[in-house]
Design a protein around this motif. Structure first.
Motif, PDB file in Angstrom:
ATOM      1  N   THR A 207       0.833  -1.206   0.000  1.00 24.82           N
ATOM      2  CA  THR A 207       0.000   0.000   0.000  1.00 24.82           C
ATOM      3  C   THR A 207       0.863   1.249   0.000  1.00 24.82           C
ATOM      4  OG1 THR A 207      -1.686  -1.202   1.248  1.00 24.82           O
ATOM      5  CG2 THR A 207      -1.890   1.187   1.186  1.00 24.82           C
ATOM      6  N   LEU A 208       1.966   1.210   0.765  1.00 23.13           N
ATOM      7  CA  LEU A 208       2.884   2.349   0.781  1.00 23.13           C
ATOM      8  C   LEU A 208       3.446   2.606  -0.607  1.00 23.13           C
ATOM      9  CD1 LEU A 208       4.638   4.421   2.431  1.00 23.13           C
ATOM     10  CD2 LEU A 208       6.355   2.604   2.567  1.00 23.13           C
ATOM     11  N   ILE A 209       3.861   1.528  -1.290  1.00 24.85           N
ATOM     12  CA  ILE A 209       4.456   1.681  -2.612  1.00 24.85           C
ATOM     13  C   ILE A 209       3.428   2.172  -3.631  1.00 24.85           C
ATOM     14  CG2 ILE A 209       5.486   0.415  -4.544  1.00 24.85           C
ATOM     15  CD1 ILE A 209       7.455   0.926  -2.331  1.00 24.85           C
ATOM     16  N   ASP A 210       2.237   1.573  -3.620  1.00 26.31           N
ATOM     17  CA  ASP A 210       1.249   1.853  -4.659  1.00 26.31           C
ATOM     18  C   ASP A 210       0.432   3.110  -4.418  1.00 26.31           C
ATOM     19  OD1 ASP A 210       2.048  -0.487  -5.900  1.00 26.31           O
ATOM     20  OD2 ASP A 210       0.505  -1.714  -4.945  1.00 26.31           O
ATOM     21  N   GLU A 211       0.185   3.445  -3.145  1.00 24.71           N
ATOM     22  CA  GLU A 211      -0.702   4.563  -2.852  1.00 24.71           C
ATOM     23  C   GLU A 211      -0.038   5.692  -2.066  1.00 24.71           C
ATOM     24  OE1 GLU A 211      -4.256   3.125  -0.974  1.00 24.71           O
ATOM     25  OE2 GLU A 211      -4.385   1.353  -2.276  1.00 24.71           O
ATOM     26  N   GLY A 212       1.094   5.395  -1.436  1.00 22.47           N
ATOM     27  CA  GLY A 212       1.742   6.411  -0.607  1.00 22.47           C
ATOM     28  C   GLY A 212       2.594   7.373  -1.397  1.00 22.47           C
ATOM     29  N   PHE A 213       3.368   6.855  -2.324  1.00 23.46           N
ATOM     30  CA  PHE A 213       4.310   7.692  -3.054  1.00 23.46           C
ATOM     31  C   PHE A 213       3.662   8.266  -4.300  1.00 23.46           C
ATOM     32  CE2 PHE A 213       7.333   4.812  -0.789  1.00 23.46           C
ATOM     33  CZ  PHE A 213       7.930   5.801  -0.018  1.00 23.46           C
ATOM     34  N   VAL A 214       3.074   9.433  -4.150  1.00 23.70           N
ATOM     35  CA  VAL A 214       2.463  10.145  -5.272  1.00 23.70           C
ATOM     36  C   VAL A 214       3.031  11.554  -5.313  1.00 23.70           C
ATOM     37  CG1 VAL A 214       0.349   8.789  -5.212  1.00 23.70           C
ATOM     38  CG2 VAL A 214       0.516  10.872  -3.846  1.00 23.70           C
ATOM     39  N   ILE A 215       3.071  12.117  -6.509  1.00 20.18           N
ATOM     40  CA  ILE A 215       3.636  13.461  -6.660  1.00 20.18           C
ATOM     41  C   ILE A 215       2.629  14.431  -7.256  1.00 20.18           C
ATOM     42  CG2 ILE A 215       6.014  12.706  -6.834  1.00 20.18           C
ATOM     43  CD1 ILE A 215       5.790  12.812  -9.842  1.00 20.18           C
ATOM     44  N   ALA A 216       1.414  13.952  -7.539  1.00 22.55           N
ATOM     45  CA  ALA A 216       0.359  14.820  -8.060  1.00 22.55           C
ATOM     46  C   ALA A 216      -0.964  14.335  -7.502  1.00 22.55           C
ATOM     47  CB  ALA A 216       0.362  14.788  -9.591  1.00 22.55           C
ATOM     48  N   SER A 217      -2.020  14.952  -7.931  1.00 24.08           N
ATOM     49  CA  SER A 217      -3.335  14.575  -7.445  1.00 24.08           C
ATOM     50  C   SER A 217      -3.639  13.133  -7.819  1.00 24.08           C
ATOM     51  CB  SER A 217      -4.402  15.494  -8.061  1.00 24.08           C
ATOM     52  OG  SER A 217      -5.688  14.984  -7.789  1.00 24.08           O
ATOM     53  N   PRO A 218      -4.198  12.352  -6.880  1.00 25.53           N
ATOM     54  CA  PRO A 218      -4.589  10.970  -7.212  1.00 25.53           C
ATOM     55  C   PRO A 218      -5.563  10.897  -8.381  1.00 25.53           C
ATOM     56  CG  PRO A 218      -4.665  11.356  -4.844  1.00 25.53           C
ATOM     57  CD  PRO A 218      -4.479  12.693  -5.496  1.00 25.53           C
ATOM     58  N   ARG A 219      -6.194  12.035  -8.736  1.00 25.76           N
ATOM     59  CA  ARG A 219      -7.148  12.042  -9.842  1.00 25.76           C
ATOM     60  C   ARG A 219      -6.463  12.150 -11.192  1.00 25.76           C
ATOM     61  NH1 ARG A 219      -9.544  15.352  -5.995  1.00 25.76           N
ATOM     62  NH2 ARG A 219      -8.736  17.219  -7.027  1.00 25.76           N
ATOM     63  N   SER A 220      -5.141  12.317 -11.194  1.00 22.90           N
ATOM     64  CA  SER A 220      -4.420  12.413 -12.450  1.00 22.90           C
ATOM     65  C   SER A 220      -4.620  11.136 -13.258  1.00 22.90           C
ATOM     66  CB  SER A 220      -2.921  12.631 -12.191  1.00 22.90           C
ATOM     67  OG  SER A 220      -2.714  13.838 -11.495  1.00 22.90           O
TER      68      SER A 220
ATOM     69  N   ARG B 284       1.516  10.651 -11.760  1.00 20.21           N
ATOM     70  CA  ARG B 284       0.977  10.527 -10.418  1.00 20.21           C
ATOM     71  C   ARG B 284       1.929   9.826  -9.451  1.00 20.21           C
ATOM     72  NH1 ARG B 284      -3.218   7.752 -11.610  1.00 20.21           N
ATOM     73  NH2 ARG B 284      -2.719   5.727 -10.691  1.00 20.21           N
ATOM     74  N   MET B 285       2.670   8.828  -9.933  1.00 20.05           N
ATOM     75  CA  MET B 285       3.498   8.023  -9.055  1.00 20.05           C
ATOM     76  C   MET B 285       4.877   8.639  -8.852  1.00 20.05           C
ATOM     77  SD  MET B 285       1.216   5.860  -8.489  1.00 20.05           S
ATOM     78  CE  MET B 285       2.192   4.907  -7.330  1.00 20.05           C
ATOM     79  N   ASP B 286       5.388   8.519  -7.637  1.00 19.76           N
ATOM     80  CA  ASP B 286       6.741   8.974  -7.305  1.00 19.76           C
ATOM     81  C   ASP B 286       7.669   7.764  -7.434  1.00 19.76           C
ATOM     82  OD1 ASP B 286       9.082   9.969  -6.299  1.00 19.76           O
ATOM     83  OD2 ASP B 286       8.301  10.496  -4.325  1.00 19.76           O
ATOM     84  N   TYR B 287       8.128   7.513  -8.655  1.00 22.17           N
ATOM     85  CA  TYR B 287       8.928   6.325  -8.922  1.00 22.17           C
ATOM     86  C   TYR B 287      10.272   6.353  -8.198  1.00 22.17           C
ATOM     87  CZ  TYR B 287       5.570   5.353 -12.665  1.00 22.17           C
ATOM     88  OH  TYR B 287       4.426   5.092 -13.376  1.00 22.17           O
TER      89      TYR B 287
ATOM     90  N   LEU C  63       9.589  13.082   1.976  1.00 22.52           N
ATOM     91  CA  LEU C  63       8.744  12.345   1.040  1.00 22.52           C
ATOM     92  C   LEU C  63       8.245  11.038   1.663  1.00 22.52           C
ATOM     93  CD1 LEU C  63      10.876  12.817  -2.213  1.00 22.52           C
ATOM     94  CD2 LEU C  63       8.720  13.956  -1.651  1.00 22.52           C
ATOM     95  N   HIS C  64       9.122  10.355   2.394  1.00 24.84           N
ATOM     96  CA  HIS C  64       8.740   9.089   3.009  1.00 24.84           C
ATOM     97  C   HIS C  64       7.708   9.312   4.109  1.00 24.84           C
ATOM     98  CE1 HIS C  64       9.132   5.516   5.614  1.00 24.84           C
ATOM     99  NE2 HIS C  64       9.428   4.871   4.508  1.00 24.84           N
TER     100      HIS C  64
END
Length: 483
Positions: A209-222, A228-231, A376-377
């Motif tokens: 969940t942290l990897i898939d939903e936690g690390f974002v850099i824009a709105s989840p609606r993108s 959206r993802m902070d790779y 970020l973390h």
């Protein structure tokens, strides 16, 4: 409500460029400035000691505290034993009274016994060094010039240290002195027996969940996932949780240190010694030489801890070429890391324009910093509904603990875990392997269920509960076996 006052200071910490009498180039060091100028002897001591910048900062703080205490405590300076014992007591109990007043003006809070002993140990190393300097007499510290008053006081402590070699030795028994090597200064107190605190690891059930939903850099609606993802943060976190890296080791990785195993479609990640590791290009002696000549930079260990580029190095075991290879577990995570890292390179990494060789960059193309990654973390952990703290295992270091525990839980031997985590001593990994209180309780429940007899179970009678003097509702659901 009373407001705490700021402490008075007689020594101020600054940063200076210092070149010792036997050194060819200047180095950046923390320093202490008193009314009489910079404490030169401390700079010489720090420059000669091949230690980390974190250690140098701690020594500087310890010496500054001693100078402040000498100047403000009011303790007569004709008795070093009384002074040093009083100094340690002030560290442990603090200098603030019950009315939140402090006649010394220091306003020190109380410290743990271990912290107070560590400060004394740092001072011991400095005074040891002072006693070995040419021309040392208790009045003159540096043979080239006369000592300042502050240096004279520190040197006076070192002089008595040399004469007696065990300050406060009359306060301890021979047995205690033998058991505790710190007795010569002010006597390290024997600690109460305790069980080591359980080491908290990142909860595995929340990692995906942290990897898939936690690390974002824009709105989840993108709509575009690439926006959206902070790779970058995903890749760095995978290196810690499934590669066992320390947080600081992430910031020494060059772009050229990450390769692809084409057959397995996995990433191969090498972590080189920050200065002695092999340079990625020919014509350079090592990475220190490479950074200096090509980028006008220093190894990140050589920056002061207060500087953004600083990154520590805890001396992990390396091979003869001064690097180690990350061992992903489960191995499939090497593919997951590769995917995240490739997406980072393709869509998000800001080109450094030849200014540095580091793999991870910030939004301006500069080397990523520990402070920014921590931010970020923390934001990612909070975003998925968890608190971020070391005690909960949700800090960055909780990932390394999760890696070590996962290896132990899957049957790897202690020596295999030592090698995977790159510890110099085989016992160093034991702290990562200890069970938590919850692990023990769960094992007790399973063992009890396995050994439970077929005897029926009954609920406590209401009169039994009421006899205890507590509300019946608070005991609802409690059961006990029949006699």
């Amino acid at each position: 409500m009373q407001i705490m006052k700021m402490p008075l200071l007689t020594a101020i910490k600054i940063k200076v460029e210092y070149q010792g009498p036997t050194q060819l180039k200047k180095i950046r060091l923390p320093a202490l400035v008193t009314r009489e100028g910079v404490l030169i002897s401390l700079l010489q001591y720090l420059s000669e000691a091949h230690r980390s910048n974190s250690w140098r900062a701690k020594v500087t703080s310890a010496v500054g505290m001693l100078l402040d205490y000498i100047a403000l405590s009011g303790i007569p300076f004709d008795n070093p034993t009384t002074l040093l014992r009083s100094f340690r007591t002030a560290l442990k109990s603090g200098t603030i009274d019950l009315s939140l007043e402090d006649p010394t003006g220091l306003y020190w809070p109380n410290r743990s016994q271990a912290n107070a002993d560590d400060i004394v140990t740092l001072l011991t190393g400095y005074t040891d060094w002072l006693t070995k300097q040419p021309g040392h007499s208790g009045v003159v510290m540096n043979p080239i010039r006369e000592a300042t008053k502050h240096e004279e006081r520190l040197n006076w402590c070192a002089y008595h240290h040399r004469q007696d070699n065990k300050l406060l030795s009359h306060l301890t028994s021979d047995e205690e002195r033998e058991m505790n090597r710190f007795r010569r200064e002010v006597g390290r107190e024997r600690a109460s027996p305790v069980i080591l605190d359980e080491v908290k690891r990142f909860p595995q059930e929340h990692f995906n969940t942290l990897i898939d939903e936690g690390f974002v850099i824009a709105s989840p609606r993108s709509e575009d996932k690439r926006l959206r993802m902070d790779y970058k943060s995903q890749a760095m976190t995978l290196l810690m949780n499934h590669g066992g890296l320390r947080k600081s080791e992430l910031f020494h990785i060059y772009l050229d240190d990450i390769e692809i195993d084409v057959e397995r479609c996995e990433a191969i990640v090498r972590v080189h010694h920050p200065s002695q590791g092999k340079a990625p290009e020919k014509g350079y002696k090592n990475r220190e030489d490479y950074l200096l000549r090509k980028f006008r930079m220093k190894p990140r260990t050589d920056y002061l801890k207060s500087e953004s580029l600083h990154a520590g190095w805890k001396a992990p075991t390396t091979n003869t070429q001064m690097f180690f290879v990350v061992s992903f577990y489960p191995p499939v995570k090497a593919q997951e890391f590769l995917l995240a890292f490739q997406n980072y390179l393709l869509y998000q990494r800001v080109d450094s324009k030849g200014r540095h060789p580091f793999a991870f960059t910030n939004s301006k193309g500069r080397p990523e910093t520990i402070k920014n990654f921590q931010r970020l973390h923390t934001a990612a952990v909070i975003r998925i509904g968890l608190g971020c703290s070391k005690y909960q295992g949700t800090s960055e270091h909780g990932h390394r603990h999760a890696y070590g525990y996962r290896l132990a839980d899957n049957g790897f031997t202690q020596l295999e875990i030592q090698r995977s985590m790159h510890h110099a001593h085989p016992d160093s990994c034991l702290v990562y392997l200890q069970a938590t209180d919850e692990d023990l309780r769960e094992r007790m429940r399973k063992t009890e269920a396995k050994n439970r007899t077929s005897a029926p179970v009954e609920t406590f009678e209401s009169e039994d509960i009421e006899a205890l003097g507590r509300p019946l509702a608070s005991y609802r659901g409690i059961t006990r076996p029949r006699n």
